[in-house]
Design a protein around this motif. Structure first.
Motif, PDB file in Angstrom:
ATOM      1  N   SER A  20       0.819  -1.226   0.000  1.00  0.00           N
ATOM      2  CA  SER A  20       0.000   0.000   0.000  1.00  0.00           C
ATOM      3  C   SER A  20       0.846   1.266   0.000  1.00  0.00           C
ATOM      4  N   LEU A  21       1.982   1.216  -0.700  1.00  0.00           N
ATOM      5  CA  LEU A  21       2.829   2.385  -0.891  1.00  0.00           C
ATOM      6  C   LEU A  21       2.982   2.636  -2.386  1.00  0.00           C
ATOM      7  N   ALA A  22       3.011   3.900  -2.793  1.00  0.00           N
ATOM      8  CA  ALA A  22       3.100   4.232  -4.211  1.00  0.00           C
ATOM      9  C   ALA A  22       4.153   5.308  -4.448  1.00  0.00           C
ATOM     10  N   PRO A  23       4.836   5.245  -5.618  1.00  0.00           N
ATOM     11  CA  PRO A  23       5.930   6.184  -5.889  1.00  0.00           C
ATOM     12  C   PRO A  23       5.445   7.560  -6.310  1.00  0.00           C
ATOM     13  N   VAL A  24       6.112   8.580  -5.774  1.00  0.00           N
ATOM     14  CA  VAL A  24       5.921   9.961  -6.223  1.00  0.00           C
ATOM     15  C   VAL A  24       7.304  10.601  -6.324  1.00  0.00           C
ATOM     16  N   PRO A  25       7.440  11.683  -7.103  1.00  0.00           N
ATOM     17  CA  PRO A  25       8.749  12.346  -7.223  1.00  0.00           C
ATOM     18  C   PRO A  25       9.277  12.768  -5.863  1.00  0.00           C
ATOM     19  N   SER A  26      10.528  12.414  -5.562  1.00  0.00           N
ATOM     20  CA  SER A  26      11.077  12.656  -4.228  1.00  0.00           C
ATOM     21  C   SER A  26      11.196  14.135  -3.896  1.00  0.00           C
ATOM     22  N   PHE A  58       8.140   6.795  -1.622  1.00  0.00           N
ATOM     23  CA  PHE A  58       6.883   6.062  -1.607  1.00  0.00           C
ATOM     24  C   PHE A  58       6.007   6.582  -0.476  1.00  0.00           C
ATOM     25  N   LEU A  59       4.807   6.970  -0.837  1.00  0.00           N
ATOM     26  CA  LEU A  59       3.824   7.471   0.130  1.00  0.00           C
ATOM     27  C   LEU A  59       2.695   6.457   0.264  1.00  0.00           C
ATOM     28  N   PRO A  60       1.940   6.523   1.354  1.00  0.00           N
ATOM     29  CA  PRO A  60       0.742   5.689   1.446  1.00  0.00           C
ATOM     30  C   PRO A  60      -0.118   5.890   0.207  1.00  0.00           C
ATOM     31  N   LEU A  61      -0.716   4.845  -0.265  1.00  0.00           N
ATOM     32  CA  LEU A  61      -1.399   4.851  -1.553  1.00  0.00           C
ATOM     33  C   LEU A  61      -2.393   5.993  -1.701  1.00  0.00           C
ATOM     34  N   GLU A 144      -8.396   1.360  -4.209  1.00  0.00           N
ATOM     35  CA  GLU A 144      -7.384   2.396  -4.016  1.00  0.00           C
ATOM     36  C   GLU A 144      -6.345   2.364  -5.131  1.00  0.00           C
ATOM     37  N   LEU A 145      -5.942   1.167  -5.526  1.00  0.00           N
ATOM     38  CA  LEU A 145      -4.916   1.034  -6.560  1.00  0.00           C
ATOM     39  C   LEU A 145      -5.441   1.496  -7.915  1.00  0.00           C
ATOM     40  N   VAL A 146      -6.704   1.216  -8.191  1.00  0.00           N
ATOM     41  CA  VAL A 146      -7.302   1.676  -9.445  1.00  0.00           C
ATOM     42  C   VAL A 146      -7.356   3.200  -9.481  1.00  0.00           C
ATOM     43  N   ARG A 147      -7.687   3.828  -8.359  1.00  0.00           N
ATOM     44  CA  ARG A 147      -7.691   5.300  -8.281  1.00  0.00           C
ATOM     45  C   ARG A 147      -6.305   5.852  -8.564  1.00  0.00           C
TER      46      ARG A 147
END
Length: 207
Positions: A20-26, A58-61, A144-147
C-alpha cells in the motif's frame, strides 16, 4: 542492461504497491515540483516546468493518489496558460528550453508506463489473493490502486499533451518543390494556354 534495470524497478514498485505504498517524485517533499525553468516577464505568463525523473519516494497509496491529482491539475493549468500566451504572441517556441523540456516530459512518460506495468501486475487475481486473503481488505486495496492508476494515466496523458503542444508551436516545414516539377503558377499558365488553343474561354481558378 537497461531492460534489466527497468524490470528491477518495476518489481520494486510492485512490492511497494502490495504494501500500500506508491511512488511519487522525491523532490516534491520540498516543493510541489522541481523547477527546471521558471519565467515571468511582461510577455510571458509565469510558467513552471517539471523534473519528474526516477528519483522518488513512496507514500501511502491514498496520499500518493491525492498528490498526483493535485500535481496533474497544476500541470494542466500551467500548460493552458503557456499555450494561451503563445497564441497571444503569435510566434515562438512554447518553452525557452525545448530540448530540456522534451527530456523531462519523456522521462515522465517512461516512469508513468513503468508504474502502470507494476499496477497491472499487482492487480492480477493471484497476486491480490496472495497478499490480501481477506476479501474486504482485497477489494479496498484494489479500489485504491485503481484510483492511483487513473492518476498515473492522467499524468501520462498530460505529458503527451505537452509534447503535442510543443510540436504544434513549431513553424511549419517549408514545402519542397521537386526538381523539374512545375510550380502552381506554371501549371495555371499551361492550363490557360490550352484553353486558348482550343478556343475556350479563360478558366477561373479558385483562390
Amino acid at each position: 542492461m537497461k531492460t534489466r534495470a527497468k524490470q528491477m524497478a518495476t518489481q520494486a514498485i510492485v512490492a511497494a504497491l502490495t504494501a500500500s505504498l506508491a511512488p511519487v517524485p522525491s523532490k516534491s517533499t520540498i516543493l510541489p515540483t522541481n523547477a527546471v525553468e521558471v519565467q515571468s516577464d511582461d510577455r510571458l505568463a509565469p510558467t513552471l516546468t517539471f523534473t519528474l525523473e526516477s528519483e522518488e519516494i513512496f507514500l501511502p497509496l491514498s496520499e500518493a493518489t491525492t498528490y498526483l491529482q493535485s500535481l496533474n491539475a497544476h500541470k494542466r493549468r500551467l500548460l493552458n496558460e503557456v499555450i494561451a500566451e503563445r497564441e497571444a504572441r503569435g510566434e515562438g517556441a512554447l518553452f525557452s528550453k525545448p530540448a530540456s523540456m522534451v527530456k523531462v516530459v519523456e522521462s515522465n512518460i517512461a516512469q508513468c508506463r513503468r508504474v502502470k506495468d507494476a499496477i497491472r501486475i499487482a492487480l492480477k487475481t493471484e497476486n491480490l489473493a496472495a497478499h490480501f486473503p481477506d476479501v474486504a481488505e482485497r477489494e479496498n486495496f484494489k479500489a485504491e490502486l485503481v484510483r492511483f492508476g487513473k492518476a498515473i494515466a492522467t499524468s501520462e496523458s498530460l505529458a503527451s499533451n505537452i509534447l503535442s503542444a510543443m510540436a504544434q508551436s513549431l513553424p511549419p516545414k517549408k514545402t519542397c518543390q521537386p526538381e523539374g516539377m512545375p510550380s502552381a503558377d506554371e501549371v495555371k499558365a499551361m492550363i490557360i494556354a490550352e484553353h486558348k488553343k482550343l478556343g475556350l474561354s479563360a478558366p477561373v481558378f479558385s483562390s
